[in-house]
Design a protein around this motif. Structure first.
Motif, short mmCIF file in Angstrom:
data_model
loop_
_atom_site.label_atom_id
_atom_site.label_comp_id
_atom_site.label_asym_id
_atom_site.label_seq_id
_atom_site.Cartn_x
_atom_site.Cartn_y
_atom_site.Cartn_z
N TYR A 65 0.86 -1.19 0.00
CA TYR A 65 0.00 0.00 0.00
C TYR A 65 0.90 1.24 0.00
O TYR A 65 1.55 1.56 0.99
CB TYR A 65 -0.92 -0.02 1.22
N GLY A 66 0.92 1.94 -1.14
CA GLY A 66 1.86 3.04 -1.35
C GLY A 66 1.80 4.15 -0.33
O GLY A 66 2.83 4.70 0.08
N LYS A 67 0.60 4.51 0.10
CA LYS A 67 0.47 5.61 1.07
C LYS A 67 1.09 5.24 2.42
O LYS A 67 1.59 6.11 3.14
CB LYS A 67 -1.00 5.99 1.23
N SER A 68 1.05 3.96 2.76
CA SER A 68 1.69 3.52 4.00
C SER A 68 3.21 3.52 3.87
O SER A 68 3.92 3.80 4.83
CB SER A 68 1.19 2.12 4.39
N CYS A 69 3.71 3.23 2.66
CA CYS A 69 5.16 3.34 2.42
C CYS A 69 5.60 4.79 2.61
O CYS A 69 6.66 5.06 3.19
CB CYS A 69 5.49 2.89 1.00
N TYR A 93 11.90 3.06 1.63
CA TYR A 93 10.44 3.01 1.67
C TYR A 93 9.82 4.01 0.70
O TYR A 93 8.75 3.73 0.12
CB TYR A 93 9.93 3.18 3.11
N PHE A 94 10.47 5.14 0.49
CA PHE A 94 9.99 6.05 -0.55
C PHE A 94 10.11 5.39 -1.92
O PHE A 94 9.24 5.54 -2.78
CB PHE A 94 10.78 7.37 -0.53
N GLU A 95 11.20 4.64 -2.12
CA GLU A 95 11.39 3.93 -3.38
C GLU A 95 10.30 2.88 -3.58
O GLU A 95 9.75 2.73 -4.69
CB GLU A 95 12.76 3.27 -3.41
N PRO A 103 2.96 9.17 -6.10
CA PRO A 103 3.79 10.30 -6.54
C PRO A 103 4.53 11.02 -5.40
O PRO A 103 5.66 11.48 -5.60
CB PRO A 103 2.78 11.24 -7.21
N ASP A 104 3.91 11.12 -4.22
CA ASP A 104 4.59 11.79 -3.10
C ASP A 104 5.86 11.05 -2.72
O ASP A 104 6.84 11.67 -2.28
CB ASP A 104 3.65 11.86 -1.90
N CYS A 105 5.85 9.73 -2.85
CA CYS A 105 7.06 8.94 -2.57
C CYS A 105 8.15 9.25 -3.59
O CYS A 105 9.33 9.37 -3.24
CB CYS A 105 6.74 7.45 -2.58
N ASN A 141 1.87 15.56 -8.95
CA ASN A 141 2.38 16.14 -7.71
C ASN A 141 2.86 17.56 -8.01
O ASN A 141 3.88 17.76 -8.68
CB ASN A 141 3.54 15.29 -7.16
N ALA A 142 2.13 18.54 -7.54
CA ALA A 142 2.39 19.94 -7.86
C ALA A 142 3.75 20.40 -7.34
O ALA A 142 4.45 21.19 -8.00
CB ALA A 142 1.28 20.82 -7.30
N ASN A 143 4.14 19.93 -6.16
CA ASN A 143 5.41 20.36 -5.59
C ASN A 143 6.59 19.90 -6.43
O ASN A 143 7.59 20.61 -6.58
CB ASN A 143 5.56 19.82 -4.16
#
Length: 246
Positions: A65-69, A93-95, A103-105, A141-143
Protein backbone atom coordinates in the motif's frame (compact mmCIF):
# COMPACT_ATOMS: atom_id res chain seq x y z
CA UNK A 1 -26.01 4.05 15.77
CA UNK A 2 -26.10 7.85 15.92
CA UNK A 3 -23.76 9.54 18.39
CA UNK A 4 -24.19 12.84 20.18
CA UNK A 5 -20.72 14.28 19.64
CA UNK A 6 -21.42 17.01 22.19
CA UNK A 7 -21.47 14.33 24.89
CA UNK A 8 -18.03 13.43 26.24
CA UNK A 9 -19.05 9.87 27.09
CA UNK A 10 -20.52 9.28 23.62
CA UNK A 11 -17.42 10.72 21.96
CA UNK A 12 -15.28 8.26 23.92
CA UNK A 13 -17.59 5.42 22.91
CA UNK A 14 -17.42 6.51 19.27
CA UNK A 15 -13.61 6.63 19.31
CA UNK A 16 -13.41 3.23 21.01
CA UNK A 17 -15.72 1.64 18.43
CA UNK A 18 -13.82 3.31 15.60
CA UNK A 19 -10.60 1.67 16.79
CA UNK A 20 -12.32 -1.72 17.04
CA UNK A 21 -13.74 -1.31 13.54
CA UNK A 22 -10.34 -0.45 12.06
CA UNK A 23 -8.59 -3.33 13.84
CA UNK A 24 -11.21 -5.80 12.56
CA UNK A 25 -10.99 -4.46 9.01
CA UNK A 26 -7.19 -4.64 9.07
CA UNK A 27 -6.39 -7.82 10.99
CA UNK A 28 -9.45 -9.96 10.20
CA UNK A 29 -10.52 -8.73 6.77
CA UNK A 30 -6.96 -7.81 5.75
CA UNK A 31 -8.00 -4.64 3.92
CA UNK A 32 -4.93 -2.45 3.17
CA UNK A 33 -6.91 0.80 3.12
CA UNK A 34 -8.34 0.00 6.56
CA UNK A 35 -4.88 -0.89 7.91
CA UNK A 36 -3.76 2.56 6.78
CA UNK A 37 -6.74 4.10 8.58
CA UNK A 38 -5.85 2.10 11.69
CA UNK A 39 -2.33 3.55 11.59
CA UNK A 40 -3.79 7.04 11.10
CA UNK A 41 -6.03 6.38 14.11
CA UNK A 42 -3.08 5.28 16.25
CA UNK A 43 -1.15 8.34 15.13
CA UNK A 44 -3.82 11.03 15.34
CA UNK A 45 -6.10 9.83 18.14
CA UNK A 46 -3.94 7.58 20.31
CA UNK A 47 -0.66 9.45 19.69
CA UNK A 48 1.08 6.07 19.71
CA UNK A 49 3.65 6.69 16.99
CA UNK A 50 5.57 3.47 17.57
CA UNK A 51 2.50 1.29 16.96
CA UNK A 52 1.37 3.50 14.09
CA UNK A 53 4.79 3.12 12.48
CA UNK A 54 4.64 -0.66 12.76
CA UNK A 55 1.23 -0.76 11.07
CA UNK A 56 2.37 1.58 8.28
CA UNK A 57 5.51 -0.54 7.75
CA UNK A 58 3.63 -3.84 7.65
CA UNK A 59 0.96 -2.42 5.35
CA UNK A 60 3.67 -1.30 2.94
CA UNK A 61 5.66 -4.54 3.12
CA UNK A 62 2.82 -7.06 3.16
CA UNK A 63 0.00 -5.37 1.30
CA UNK A 64 2.02 -3.07 -0.99
CA UNK A 65 0.00 0.00 0.00
CA UNK A 66 1.86 3.04 -1.35
CA UNK A 67 0.47 5.61 1.07
CA UNK A 68 1.69 3.52 4.00
CA UNK A 69 5.16 3.34 2.42
CA UNK A 70 5.08 7.13 2.28
CA UNK A 71 4.15 7.41 5.95
CA UNK A 72 6.75 4.91 7.17
CA UNK A 73 9.39 6.56 5.01
CA UNK A 74 8.52 9.89 6.61
CA UNK A 75 8.62 8.35 10.09
CA UNK A 76 12.09 6.91 9.36
CA UNK A 77 13.32 10.23 8.01
CA UNK A 78 12.17 12.14 11.08
CA UNK A 79 12.92 9.43 13.64
CA UNK A 80 9.25 9.42 14.58
CA UNK A 81 8.11 6.24 16.33
CA UNK A 82 11.58 4.81 15.76
CA UNK A 83 14.77 4.87 17.81
CA UNK A 84 16.51 7.29 15.46
CA UNK A 85 16.34 8.94 12.06
CA UNK A 86 17.53 6.69 9.24
CA UNK A 87 17.83 8.28 5.80
CA UNK A 88 18.60 4.98 4.04
CA UNK A 89 15.50 3.25 5.44
CA UNK A 90 13.45 6.34 4.55
CA UNK A 91 14.84 6.26 1.01
CA UNK A 92 14.08 2.54 0.63
CA UNK A 93 10.44 3.01 1.67
CA UNK A 94 9.99 6.05 -0.55
CA UNK A 95 11.39 3.93 -3.38
CA UNK A 96 8.89 1.15 -2.61
CA UNK A 97 6.03 3.63 -2.62
CA UNK A 98 7.21 5.28 -5.82
CA UNK A 99 7.38 1.90 -7.56
CA UNK A 100 3.80 1.30 -6.35
CA UNK A 101 2.65 4.48 -8.08
CA UNK A 102 2.59 6.92 -5.13
CA UNK A 103 3.79 10.30 -6.54
CA UNK A 104 4.59 11.79 -3.10
CA UNK A 105 7.06 8.94 -2.57
CA UNK A 106 8.75 9.72 -5.91
CA UNK A 107 9.02 13.36 -4.83
CA UNK A 108 10.65 12.51 -1.50
CA UNK A 109 12.94 9.89 -3.00
CA UNK A 110 14.05 12.40 -5.62
CA UNK A 111 14.66 15.17 -3.09
CA UNK A 112 16.82 12.86 -0.96
CA UNK A 113 18.99 12.17 -4.01
CA UNK A 114 19.19 15.81 -5.07
CA UNK A 115 19.98 17.25 -1.64
CA UNK A 116 23.67 17.49 -0.84
CA UNK A 117 24.46 15.51 2.31
CA UNK A 118 27.39 14.00 4.18
CA UNK A 119 25.79 10.60 4.61
CA UNK A 120 27.87 7.80 3.02
CA UNK A 121 24.82 5.50 2.84
CA UNK A 122 22.99 7.90 0.52
CA UNK A 123 25.07 9.33 -2.31
CA UNK A 124 23.89 12.46 -4.10
CA UNK A 125 22.65 11.87 -7.65
CA UNK A 126 21.04 14.98 -9.13
CA UNK A 127 20.20 13.50 -12.53
CA UNK A 128 18.47 10.43 -11.09
CA UNK A 129 16.74 12.63 -8.53
CA UNK A 130 15.34 14.87 -11.26
CA UNK A 131 13.98 11.85 -13.13
CA UNK A 132 12.08 10.91 -9.99
CA UNK A 133 10.74 14.46 -9.69
CA UNK A 134 9.62 14.23 -13.32
CA UNK A 135 7.81 10.99 -12.50
CA UNK A 136 6.15 12.66 -9.52
CA UNK A 137 5.17 15.70 -11.60
CA UNK A 138 3.68 13.41 -14.26
CA UNK A 139 1.75 11.79 -11.41
CA UNK A 140 0.14 15.19 -10.64
CA UNK A 141 2.38 16.14 -7.71
CA UNK A 142 2.39 19.94 -7.86
CA UNK A 143 5.41 20.36 -5.59
CA UNK A 144 7.56 18.18 -7.84
CA UNK A 145 6.67 20.36 -10.83
CA UNK A 146 7.57 23.46 -8.79
CA UNK A 147 10.96 22.07 -7.72
CA UNK A 148 11.79 21.10 -11.31
CA UNK A 149 10.88 24.58 -12.50
CA UNK A 150 13.13 26.14 -9.86
CA UNK A 151 16.05 23.90 -10.78
CA UNK A 152 15.78 24.93 -14.42
CA UNK A 153 15.47 28.61 -13.47
CA UNK A 154 18.88 28.70 -11.76
CA UNK A 155 20.56 25.53 -13.04
CA UNK A 156 22.34 23.01 -10.81
CA UNK A 157 26.13 23.23 -10.62
CA UNK A 158 28.30 20.14 -10.37
CA UNK A 159 29.34 19.57 -6.77
CA UNK A 160 33.02 19.29 -7.70
CA UNK A 161 33.16 22.43 -9.86
CA UNK A 162 35.58 25.04 -8.57
CA UNK A 163 34.46 28.66 -8.73
CA UNK A 164 37.75 29.65 -10.43
CA UNK A 165 37.78 26.75 -12.91
CA UNK A 166 39.21 27.82 -16.30
CA UNK A 167 39.53 24.49 -18.10
CA UNK A 168 35.81 23.83 -18.36
CA UNK A 169 33.19 25.62 -20.40
CA UNK A 170 30.37 27.23 -18.48
CA UNK A 171 27.89 24.54 -19.57
CA UNK A 172 30.25 21.78 -18.40
CA UNK A 173 30.09 23.19 -14.87
CA UNK A 174 26.42 22.28 -14.55
CA UNK A 175 24.67 18.97 -13.92
CA UNK A 176 21.51 20.75 -15.05
CA UNK A 177 21.98 23.87 -17.19
CA UNK A 178 19.61 26.80 -16.83
CA UNK A 179 16.68 26.38 -19.24
CA UNK A 180 13.90 28.94 -18.96
CA UNK A 181 11.67 27.20 -21.50
CA UNK A 182 11.63 24.04 -19.39
CA UNK A 183 11.28 26.16 -16.28
CA UNK A 184 8.18 27.75 -17.79
CA UNK A 185 6.68 24.39 -18.79
CA UNK A 186 7.06 22.95 -15.27
CA UNK A 187 5.85 26.18 -13.65
CA UNK A 188 2.72 26.08 -15.83
CA UNK A 189 2.09 22.45 -14.89
CA UNK A 190 2.67 23.16 -11.20
CA UNK A 191 0.33 26.15 -11.29
CA UNK A 192 -2.39 24.15 -13.03
CA UNK A 193 -2.05 21.57 -10.24
CA UNK A 194 -2.52 24.24 -7.56
CA UNK A 195 1.00 25.26 -6.49
CA UNK A 196 0.84 28.98 -5.76
CA UNK A 197 4.62 29.47 -5.99
CA UNK A 198 4.54 28.07 -9.52
CA UNK A 199 1.81 30.59 -10.37
CA UNK A 200 3.90 33.42 -8.90
CA UNK A 201 6.88 32.30 -10.99
CA UNK A 202 4.67 32.16 -14.08
CA UNK A 203 3.63 35.74 -13.45
CA UNK A 204 7.28 36.82 -13.30
CA UNK A 205 8.16 34.89 -16.45
CA UNK A 206 5.36 36.50 -18.43
CA UNK A 207 6.27 39.92 -17.03
CA UNK A 208 9.93 39.58 -18.08
CA UNK A 209 9.52 37.39 -21.16
CA UNK A 210 11.65 34.63 -19.63
CA UNK A 211 11.07 31.26 -21.32
CA UNK A 212 7.89 32.58 -22.92
CA UNK A 213 6.76 35.61 -24.91
CA UNK A 214 6.27 38.70 -22.74
CA UNK A 215 2.60 39.19 -21.90
CA UNK A 216 1.52 41.72 -19.28
CA UNK A 217 -2.09 40.49 -19.21
CA UNK A 218 -1.06 36.92 -18.44
CA UNK A 219 1.47 38.18 -15.91
CA UNK A 220 -1.35 39.96 -14.08
CA UNK A 221 -3.64 36.93 -14.43
CA UNK A 222 -1.20 34.53 -12.78
CA UNK A 223 -0.30 37.08 -10.12
CA UNK A 224 -3.97 37.20 -9.14
CA UNK A 225 -4.23 33.39 -9.25
CA UNK A 226 -1.30 33.14 -6.83
CA UNK A 227 -2.83 35.75 -4.51
CA UNK A 228 -6.16 33.90 -4.46
CA UNK A 229 -4.38 30.66 -3.60
CA UNK A 230 -2.54 32.43 -0.79
CA UNK A 231 -5.87 33.65 0.64
CA UNK A 232 -7.29 30.13 0.48
CA UNK A 233 -4.27 28.72 2.35
CA UNK A 234 -4.55 31.35 5.09
CA UNK A 235 -8.27 30.78 5.58
CA UNK A 236 -8.20 26.97 5.47
CA UNK A 237 -5.42 25.69 7.72
CA UNK A 238 -7.18 22.69 9.30
CA UNK A 239 -6.60 19.06 8.34
CA UNK A 240 -9.33 16.46 8.18
CA UNK A 241 -8.94 13.00 9.72
CA UNK A 242 -8.80 10.31 7.02
CA UNK A 243 -7.90 12.85 4.30
CA UNK A 244 -4.72 10.84 3.71
CA UNK A 245 -6.77 8.40 1.67
CA UNK A 246 -8.14 11.00 -0.73
Amino acid sequence: MAYNLKSESEVKEYVKNLGIEYRFGCYSEKKPEVCHLLADFLESIKKDYEKAGKVYKNNCDEYKYGKSCLKYGTYSLLGKGTKKSDFKVAYDYFEKGCNLGEPDCCLNQGLLLITKNDRPELEQDVIRGMKLLQKACSGKNANACYYLSGMYIVGVKKSDTSSNSTDKSKSDQFDVPKDMKKAFQYALEGCNLGNMYSCANLSQMYAKGDGVAKDDKLAEKYKNVALEMQKDVQSNKTLTFQEGLS
